[in-house]
Design a protein around this motif. Structure first.
Motif, PDB file in Angstrom:
ATOM      1  N   LEU A  92       0.823  -1.217   0.000  1.00  0.00           N
ATOM      2  CA  LEU A  92       0.000   0.000   0.000  1.00  0.00           C
ATOM      3  C   LEU A  92       0.856   1.266   0.000  1.00  0.00           C
ATOM      4  CD1 LEU A  92      -2.835  -1.095   2.439  1.00  0.00           C
ATOM      5  CD2 LEU A  92      -3.032  -0.718  -0.037  1.00  0.00           C
ATOM      6  N   LYS A  93       1.999   1.231   0.681  1.00  0.00           N
ATOM      7  CA  LYS A  93       2.898   2.397   0.684  1.00  0.00           C
ATOM      8  C   LYS A  93       3.396   2.697  -0.721  1.00  0.00           C
ATOM      9  CE  LYS A  93       4.513   2.092   5.416  1.00  0.00           C
ATOM     10  NZ  LYS A  93       5.603   1.753   6.325  1.00  0.00           N
ATOM     11  N   VAL A  94       3.779   1.652  -1.453  1.00  0.00           N
ATOM     12  CA  VAL A  94       4.247   1.841  -2.826  1.00  0.00           C
ATOM     13  C   VAL A  94       3.130   2.464  -3.663  1.00  0.00           C
ATOM     14  CG1 VAL A  94       5.018   0.659  -4.931  1.00  0.00           C
ATOM     15  CG2 VAL A  94       5.968  -0.018  -2.719  1.00  0.00           C
ATOM     16  N   ILE A 129       0.579 -10.526 -10.767  1.00  0.00           N
ATOM     17  CA  ILE A 129      -0.059  -9.221 -10.932  1.00  0.00           C
ATOM     18  C   ILE A 129      -0.374  -8.984 -12.407  1.00  0.00           C
ATOM     19  CG2 ILE A 129       0.286  -6.721 -10.762  1.00  0.00           C
ATOM     20  CD1 ILE A 129       1.878  -7.264  -8.168  1.00  0.00           C
ATOM     21  N   HIS A 130       0.573  -9.271 -13.293  1.00  0.00           N
ATOM     22  CA  HIS A 130       0.321  -9.157 -14.730  1.00  0.00           C
ATOM     23  C   HIS A 130      -0.424 -10.401 -15.193  1.00  0.00           C
ATOM     24  CE1 HIS A 130       3.792  -6.313 -14.575  1.00  0.00           C
ATOM     25  NE2 HIS A 130       2.997  -5.655 -15.402  1.00  0.00           N
ATOM     26  N   LYS A 154      11.214 -10.200 -13.959  1.00  0.00           N
ATOM     27  CA  LYS A 154      11.103 -10.110 -12.495  1.00  0.00           C
ATOM     28  C   LYS A 154      12.401  -9.632 -11.847  1.00  0.00           C
ATOM     29  CE  LYS A 154       9.454 -11.601  -8.288  1.00  0.00           C
ATOM     30  NZ  LYS A 154       8.185 -11.825  -7.685  1.00  0.00           N
ATOM     31  N   GLU A 155      13.504 -10.309 -12.133  1.00  0.00           N
ATOM     32  CA  GLU A 155      14.777  -9.961 -11.473  1.00  0.00           C
ATOM     33  C   GLU A 155      15.239  -8.553 -11.809  1.00  0.00           C
ATOM     34  OE1 GLU A 155      17.538 -13.140 -12.340  1.00  0.00           O
ATOM     35  OE2 GLU A 155      16.529 -14.492 -10.921  1.00  0.00           O
ATOM     36  N   PRO A 161      11.962   1.166  -7.450  1.00  0.00           N
ATOM     37  CA  PRO A 161      11.153   1.623  -6.303  1.00  0.00           C
ATOM     38  C   PRO A 161       9.643   1.548  -6.495  1.00  0.00           C
ATOM     39  CG  PRO A 161      12.955   3.144  -6.735  1.00  0.00           C
ATOM     40  CD  PRO A 161      12.948   2.156  -7.865  1.00  0.00           C
ATOM     41  N   GLY A 162       9.112   1.935  -7.643  1.00  0.00           N
ATOM     42  CA  GLY A 162       7.670   1.960  -7.829  1.00  0.00           C
ATOM     43  C   GLY A 162       7.082   0.656  -8.331  1.00  0.00           C
ATOM     44  N   ALA A 163       7.937  -0.314  -8.636  1.00  0.00           N
ATOM     45  CA  ALA A 163       7.448  -1.582  -9.180  1.00  0.00           C
ATOM     46  C   ALA A 163       6.881  -2.466  -8.070  1.00  0.00           C
ATOM     47  CB  ALA A 163       8.571  -2.309  -9.906  1.00  0.00           C
TER      48      ALA A 163
END
Length: 176
Positions: A92-94, A129-130, A154-155, A161-163
């Motif tokens: 939620l913070k992201v 998610i995708h 993924k890696e 930061p926003g991913a």
């Protein structure tokens, strides 16, 4: 009864069913107009992608949003267990940081919808998610094989930061 994600009490256990009920309430407030504005943002965000890839990307995400909202609204399953509160709080913070940084209306609609869909997918369904079949640069796609979601990027995205990749159940596709 809790009506918004922000009103969840993270000091105690949160069952998957409790979270699902909150997501259903949030999803019931979403209208087709909201999805259209989110789709406009997806189209705008993808404008610099190669044409064939862009069209597939926009169609996949728009269809996924519509289908996931339908899934959330109609989900009558009983989910066993509890969610990882710490993981959801970080998640939620992201998303909240992304919302604070958004500058255009369509992006805010997209993020509002993405929040509901991605929480449902990650914490209730424990799925990628995708959507399966999502294309990534280089012609690679997210796959589901032998009970695992395999992501081609993924890696490379874990430290972005926003991913949301670090929260996703997908594993790096080792064939790439």
């Amino acid at each position: 009864m809790i009506d918004k994600i922000e009103d969840l009490d993270f000091s105690g256990k949160i069952s998957k069913n409790e979270l699902l009920n909150v997501l259903k309430k949030e999803a019931s407030k979403i209208h087709m107009h909201d999805i259209m504005l989110a789709s406009a943002y997806i189209q705008e965000d993808a404008k610099y992608m190669q044409a064939g890839y862009r069209e597939e990307f926009v169609e996949t995400f728009t269809r996924a949003f519509i289908n996931r909202f339908k899934d959330i609204r109609e989900d009558k399953k009983n989910y066993e267990g509890y969610i990882d509160n710490k993981k959801l709080e970080e998640f939620l913070k992201v998303l909240d940081n992304q919302m604070k940084e958004s500058r255009i209306r369509q992006e805010q609609y997209f993020l509002r919808l993405a929040k509901i869909v991605s929480i449902y997918t990650t914490f209730i369904l424990e799925a990628s998610i995708h959507p399966v079949g999502t294309s990534f640069p280089g012609g690679f796609k997210l796959k589901f094989e032998n009970g695992e979601y395999l992501c081609p990027v993924k890696e490379k995205q874990l430290n972005t930061p926003g991913a949301l990749c670090r929260f996703c159940v997908s594993k790096q596709d080792k064939s790439i």
